[in-house]
Design a protein around this motif. Structure first.
Motif, PDB file in Angstrom:
ATOM      1  N   ILE A  50       0.873  -1.172   0.000  1.00 23.74           N
ATOM      2  CA  ILE A  50       0.000   0.000   0.000  1.00 23.74           C
ATOM      3  C   ILE A  50       0.913   1.225   0.000  1.00 23.74           C
ATOM      4  O   ILE A  50       1.624   1.460   0.982  1.00 23.74           O
ATOM      5  CB  ILE A  50      -0.922   0.022   1.238  1.00 23.74           C
ATOM      6  CG1 ILE A  50      -1.788  -1.224   1.276  1.00 23.74           C
ATOM      7  CG2 ILE A  50      -1.772   1.276   1.225  1.00 23.74           C
ATOM      8  CD1 ILE A  50      -2.603  -1.369   2.538  1.00 23.74           C
ATOM      9  N   PRO A  51       0.923   1.989  -1.086  1.00 27.15           N
ATOM     10  CA  PRO A  51       1.842   3.131  -1.146  1.00 27.15           C
ATOM     11  C   PRO A  51       1.449   4.209  -0.135  1.00 27.15           C
ATOM     12  O   PRO A  51       0.267   4.489   0.043  1.00 27.15           O
ATOM     13  CB  PRO A  51       1.689   3.640  -2.580  1.00 27.15           C
ATOM     14  CG  PRO A  51       0.371   3.137  -3.040  1.00 27.15           C
ATOM     15  CD  PRO A  51       0.113   1.868  -2.298  1.00 27.15           C
ATOM     16  N   PRO A  52       2.431   4.808   0.521  1.00 26.44           N
ATOM     17  CA  PRO A  52       2.134   5.883   1.465  1.00 26.44           C
ATOM     18  C   PRO A  52       1.757   7.170   0.722  1.00 26.44           C
ATOM     19  O   PRO A  52       2.278   7.448  -0.357  1.00 26.44           O
ATOM     20  CB  PRO A  52       3.443   6.066   2.234  1.00 26.44           C
ATOM     21  CG  PRO A  52       4.501   5.560   1.301  1.00 26.44           C
ATOM     22  CD  PRO A  52       3.850   4.485   0.468  1.00 26.44           C
ATOM     23  N   VAL A  53       0.827   7.925   1.297  1.00 21.39           N
ATOM     24  CA  VAL A  53       0.394   9.191   0.701  1.00 21.39           C
ATOM     25  C   VAL A  53       0.376  10.290   1.764  1.00 21.39           C
ATOM     26  O   VAL A  53       0.195  10.017   2.944  1.00 21.39           O
ATOM     27  CB  VAL A  53      -0.997   9.090   0.035  1.00 21.39           C
ATOM     28  CG1 VAL A  53      -0.998   8.095  -1.097  1.00 21.39           C
ATOM     29  CG2 VAL A  53      -2.059   8.729   1.041  1.00 21.39           C
ATOM     30  N   ASP A  54       0.584  11.515   1.322  1.00 27.08           N
ATOM     31  CA  ASP A  54       0.435  12.708   2.155  1.00 27.08           C
ATOM     32  C   ASP A  54      -0.656  13.557   1.527  1.00 27.08           C
ATOM     33  O   ASP A  54      -0.784  13.597   0.303  1.00 27.08           O
ATOM     34  CB  ASP A  54       1.723  13.547   2.195  1.00 27.08           C
ATOM     35  CG  ASP A  54       2.857  12.861   2.930  1.00 27.08           C
ATOM     36  OD1 ASP A  54       2.571  11.973   3.753  1.00 27.08           O
ATOM     37  OD2 ASP A  54       4.027  13.199   2.664  1.00 27.08           O
ATOM     38  N   LEU A  55      -1.411  14.249   2.355  1.00 23.62           N
ATOM     39  CA  LEU A  55      -2.422  15.181   1.867  1.00 23.62           C
ATOM     40  C   LEU A  55      -2.134  16.534   2.483  1.00 23.62           C
ATOM     41  O   LEU A  55      -2.091  16.667   3.706  1.00 23.62           O
ATOM     42  CB  LEU A  55      -3.829  14.702   2.236  1.00 23.62           C
ATOM     43  CG  LEU A  55      -4.982  15.581   1.746  1.00 23.62           C
ATOM     44  CD1 LEU A  55      -4.998  15.652   0.222  1.00 23.62           C
ATOM     45  CD2 LEU A  55      -6.302  15.061   2.270  1.00 23.62           C
ATOM     46  N   GLU A  56      -1.908  17.524   1.625  1.00 25.86           N
ATOM     47  CA  GLU A  56      -1.602  18.878   2.075  1.00 25.86           C
ATOM     48  C   GLU A  56      -2.713  19.816   1.642  1.00 25.86           C
ATOM     49  O   GLU A  56      -3.246  19.681   0.544  1.00 25.86           O
ATOM     50  CB  GLU A  56      -0.268  19.341   1.485  1.00 25.86           C
ATOM     51  CG  GLU A  56       0.898  18.449   1.858  1.00 25.86           C
ATOM     52  CD  GLU A  56       2.183  18.808   1.121  1.00 25.86           C
ATOM     53  OE1 GLU A  56       2.196  19.822   0.377  1.00 25.86           O
ATOM     54  OE2 GLU A  56       3.157  18.067   1.265  1.00 25.86           O
TER      55      GLU A  56
END
Length: 182
Positions: free
Chosen positions: A40-46
């Motif tokens: 599961i690829p890591p994601v950031d939300l800005e």
């Protein structure tokens, strides 16, 4: 009946094996085995002033193996990371995950899907989602007779509080008919 001597160490070892077997069924194969774990690829939300930025780390994934779909208020990021093996090589240990993945993000109400943009560089995917236009207060005009008036909650400066407004019914009754004596 035979008498058996109690050995606590044997019971503890048996209990430990039972616990390991139960946890192994939930966790799956260990990192040292030759099978691969789900990836599961890591994601950031800005959040920025005018948009949201979703940043996903996709090392080893080709841009052609990634799909971004918007349906309703859900953005779906999906794709696959394929394991590459060298000819004649045998995997002794595998700790990196491979396979298909899917991440979903619920978008704020009112987002225009046509405004969403994406870029992919060196294994990093950036998806920019513009924020929806905020509801702005607006003044509503009301037609009175042949002249439109704007209601702003203040008093009318044209000779009275309700100058030019239609006659109102007195409390508890109906307006007097035209031509009635006062």
């Amino acid at each position: 009946m035979a008498i058996v001597r109690w050995e606590p160490a044997r019971d503890v070892a048996s209990l430990q094996q039972d616990v390991n077997r139960v946890f192994a069924s939930f966790v799956g194969p260990s990192a040292s085995s030759t099978s691969t774990a789900r990836w599961i690829p890591p994601v950031d939300l800005e959040e920025m002033d005018e948009s949201f930025l979703l940043v996903a780390d996709l090392p080893g994934v080709a841009a052609d193996d990634v799909a971004i779909d918007v349906e309703g208020d859900v953005l779906t990021l999906s794709g696959a990371r394929v394991r590459s093996r060298r000819d004649g090589a045998e995997t002794v240990r595998s700790e990196r995950g491979y396979g298909t993945f899917e991440r979903r993000l619920t978008l704020p109400e009112g987002v225009d899907p046509e405004g969403i943009t994406a870029s992919f560089d060196r294994g990093v995917l950036e998806i920019e989602v513009p924020k929806p236009a905020k509801a702005r207060p607006r003044r509503v005009s009301i037609q009175v007779g042949s002249t439109p008036r704007t209601i702003d909650g203040g008093h009318d400066d044209s000779g009275g509080e309700d100058a030019g407004a239609p006659a109102r019914a007195p409390r508890g009754g109906s307006p007097e008919p035209a031509g009635a004596a006062a």
